[in-house]
Every structure is written in C-alpha cells, then in structure tokens.
Design a protein around this motif. Structure first.
Motif, short mmCIF file in Angstrom:
data_model
loop_
_atom_site.label_atom_id
_atom_site.label_comp_id
_atom_site.label_asym_id
_atom_site.label_seq_id
_atom_site.Cartn_x
_atom_site.Cartn_y
_atom_site.Cartn_z
N TYR A 158 0.83 -1.20 0.00
CA TYR A 158 0.00 0.00 0.00
C TYR A 158 0.87 1.26 0.00
O TYR A 158 0.72 2.13 -0.87
CB TYR A 158 -0.95 0.00 1.21
N TYR A 159 1.78 1.37 0.95
CA TYR A 159 2.54 2.61 1.13
C TYR A 159 3.58 2.86 0.04
O TYR A 159 3.93 4.01 -0.23
CB TYR A 159 3.15 2.66 2.52
N GLN A 160 4.06 1.81 -0.61
CA GLN A 160 5.03 2.02 -1.69
C GLN A 160 4.42 2.78 -2.86
O GLN A 160 5.13 3.49 -3.57
CB GLN A 160 5.61 0.68 -2.15
N ARG A 161 3.12 2.70 -3.04
CA ARG A 161 2.45 3.46 -4.11
C ARG A 161 2.58 4.96 -3.94
O ARG A 161 2.38 5.72 -4.87
CB ARG A 161 0.96 3.10 -4.17
N PHE A 162 2.90 5.40 -2.72
CA PHE A 162 2.98 6.83 -2.42
C PHE A 162 4.42 7.32 -2.30
O PHE A 162 4.65 8.47 -1.95
CB PHE A 162 2.21 7.13 -1.13
N GLY A 163 5.38 6.45 -2.55
CA GLY A 163 6.79 6.84 -2.50
C GLY A 163 7.55 6.33 -1.29
O GLY A 163 8.75 6.61 -1.16
N PHE A 164 6.91 5.60 -0.41
CA PHE A 164 7.62 5.00 0.72
C PHE A 164 8.40 3.80 0.20
O PHE A 164 7.97 3.12 -0.74
CB PHE A 164 6.64 4.54 1.81
N ALA A 165 9.55 3.55 0.81
CA ALA A 165 10.41 2.43 0.41
C ALA A 165 10.79 1.63 1.65
O ALA A 165 10.84 2.17 2.76
CB ALA A 165 11.66 2.97 -0.27
N PRO A 166 11.06 0.33 1.45
CA PRO A 166 11.50 -0.47 2.59
C PRO A 166 12.69 0.20 3.28
O PRO A 166 13.54 0.82 2.62
CB PRO A 166 11.90 -1.80 1.95
N CYS A 167 12.73 0.07 4.59
CA CYS A 167 13.71 0.80 5.40
C CYS A 167 14.55 -0.19 6.21
O CYS A 167 13.99 -0.97 6.98
CB CYS A 167 12.91 1.73 6.32
N THR A 168 15.87 -0.16 6.01
CA THR A 168 16.73 -1.03 6.82
C THR A 168 17.30 -0.29 8.02
O THR A 168 17.55 -0.89 9.05
CB THR A 168 17.89 -1.59 5.97
N VAL A 169 17.53 1.02 7.87
CA VAL A 169 17.91 1.86 9.00
C VAL A 169 17.07 3.13 8.92
O VAL A 169 16.83 3.63 7.83
CB VAL A 169 19.42 2.22 9.02
N PRO A 170 16.58 3.61 10.03
CA PRO A 170 16.75 3.08 11.37
C PRO A 170 15.93 1.80 11.57
O PRO A 170 15.17 1.38 10.70
CB PRO A 170 16.25 4.20 12.27
N ILE A 171 16.05 1.25 12.76
CA ILE A 171 15.34 0.03 13.12
C ILE A 171 14.07 0.42 13.87
O ILE A 171 14.10 1.24 14.78
CB ILE A 171 16.24 -0.86 13.99
N CYS A 172 12.97 -0.21 13.49
CA CYS A 172 11.70 0.03 14.16
C CYS A 172 11.59 -0.92 15.36
O CYS A 172 11.71 -2.13 15.19
CB CYS A 172 10.54 -0.21 13.21
N PRO A 173 11.34 -0.39 16.55
CA PRO A 173 11.27 -1.26 17.73
C PRO A 173 10.01 -2.13 17.76
O PRO A 173 9.94 -3.05 18.56
CB PRO A 173 11.26 -0.26 18.89
N PHE A 174 9.06 -1.88 16.88
CA PHE A 174 7.80 -2.61 16.88
C PHE A 174 7.68 -3.61 15.72
O PHE A 174 6.61 -4.15 15.49
CB PHE A 174 6.61 -1.65 16.83
N ASP A 175 8.77 -3.82 14.96
CA ASP A 175 8.69 -4.66 13.77
C ASP A 175 9.92 -5.53 13.64
O ASP A 175 11.02 -5.01 13.43
CB ASP A 175 8.55 -3.75 12.55
N ASN A 176 9.75 -6.83 13.73
CA ASN A 176 10.88 -7.74 13.56
C ASN A 176 11.45 -7.61 12.15
O ASN A 176 10.72 -7.70 11.17
CB ASN A 176 10.44 -9.20 13.79
N ASN A 177 12.74 -7.39 12.07
CA ASN A 177 13.46 -7.31 10.79
C ASN A 177 12.98 -6.17 9.88
O ASN A 177 13.23 -6.21 8.69
CB ASN A 177 13.38 -8.63 10.03
N ASN A 178 12.28 -5.20 10.42
CA ASN A 178 11.77 -4.07 9.62
C ASN A 178 10.97 -4.54 8.40
O ASN A 178 10.95 -3.89 7.37
CB ASN A 178 12.91 -3.15 9.18
N ALA A 179 10.30 -5.67 8.51
CA ALA A 179 9.56 -6.24 7.38
C ALA A 179 8.43 -5.35 6.89
O ALA A 179 8.08 -5.38 5.72
CB ALA A 179 9.02 -7.61 7.77
N HIS A 180 7.84 -4.55 7.79
CA HIS A 180 6.73 -3.67 7.43
C HIS A 180 7.03 -2.20 7.74
O HIS A 180 6.13 -1.39 7.85
CB HIS A 180 5.45 -4.11 8.17
N PHE A 181 8.32 -1.89 7.88
CA PHE A 181 8.73 -0.52 8.21
C PHE A 181 9.26 0.13 6.94
O PHE A 181 10.16 -0.39 6.30
CB PHE A 181 9.80 -0.55 9.30
N LEU A 182 8.67 1.26 6.59
CA LEU A 182 9.03 1.97 5.37
C LEU A 182 9.37 3.42 5.68
O LEU A 182 8.98 3.94 6.73
CB LEU A 182 7.88 1.92 4.36
#
Length: 173
Positions: free
Chosen positions: A114-138
C-alpha cells in the motif's frame, strides 16, 4: 468531501472513527487521546463527508536519541463503510503535499504494498522497535546510514498487559 485540520469539534468524531475502523482494538483510539491529553506535537487531518468524519491521518515526531529525525505516519483510518473507495489514498496524498510534511523524513509501519504506491520504500535503518526485521517498516526521504532504533512518543509503547493475580503456591508433599 472536505479535508481539514483536526479541530476541537472534529477531535471527538475522530476518536469515534478510530473506534469504528479498529473495532477489535482500543489501542489506536487510546493512543490518539493520550497524545492529545499530553500535548504532543501532531500534524493531523480529517476527511469530512456530510458532517461525518470518515477518515483520519496523523503524523508525530520520530527521534534519533533526543534529536528529531522525522515524522511517523500513524495512525491512519477510514470508516469501514467508506473503505476501498480511494478516500484513504486521497487523504494521504493531501497530507504528503502539506508544508509541515512535504520535506520531512517520514516513517510508517504498515502494509508495504500500500505505502510504496505513495513513495515509501523499505527501510533497513533506522530500526523500528515494533517490527521484527523491519519487514513492514518503510520510509520516505530517509538518508540515514547509521543504524539506530527510531524513537516514538512514549504514548506509542504498547499498552501494558495487566499483571496476573498472585496465586498461593502449593507445597508438594
């Protein structure tokens, strides 16, 4: 349909919308109420249709230690009877054009497709404390190269699970 900043009048309607949009959880409603009660800086808008708040979006500060490093998009909600009609997309596009948002580094914990359609991209840094492996952090406009755990306002910490009542230990004989 009209998009406007949240006012005292629409604030209560936004809470009701969050409750309808997330019927199995009080987390989002409680989060926004606590952010308001504690005077946290927020950028937030509602979408109004025939006098009803049908969508809501908010951005709060993101931190690297004690320093601001951007904004978190959360929460975003659309009334169940208005979902899948492009209203959430329209509200997000509107928010991304606003002066307070358009040049900021943005983070979102959500559905990547959903969010990639608006220009968000997968994020490796920084690390999200609420998401294992930043799988859903953009992120968007994120130039971080050093690893750190991104900070949220303290109200985002998941609500504590009440402690179990103490039971008397039985001695084995």
């Amino acid at each position: 349909m009209k998009i406007q900043k949240v006012t005292d009048e629409t604030r209560v309607k936004a809470y009701a919308l969050l409750q309808r949009a997330f019927p199995s959880s009080d987390y989002e409603t409680t989060l926004v109420k606590k952010l308001h009660e504690n005077g946290r800086p927020m950028h937030e808008w509602v979408c109004i249709h025939v006098g009803k708040v049908i969508a809501y979006i908010a951005f709060t500060n993101a931190y690297h230690g004690n320093e601001l490093c951007g904004l978190h998009l959360a929460p975003m909600a659309v009334a169940p009877d208005f979902q899948k009609q492009g209203i959430g997309s329209e509200l997000l596009r509107f928010a991304l054009r606003q002066e307070a948002i358009k040049n900021q580094t943005l983070f979102v914990l959500g559905e990547p497709g959903y969010y990639q359609r608006f220009g968000f991209a997968p994020c490796t840094v920084p690390i999200c404390p609420f998401d294992n492996n930043n799988a859903h952090f953009l992120s968007m406009r994120n130039e971080s190269t050093v690893s750190f755990v991104v900070g949220y306002e303290p109200e985002f910490v998941p609500l504590a699970i009440p402690p179990r009542p103490k039971t008397k230990k039985r001695r084995l004989r």
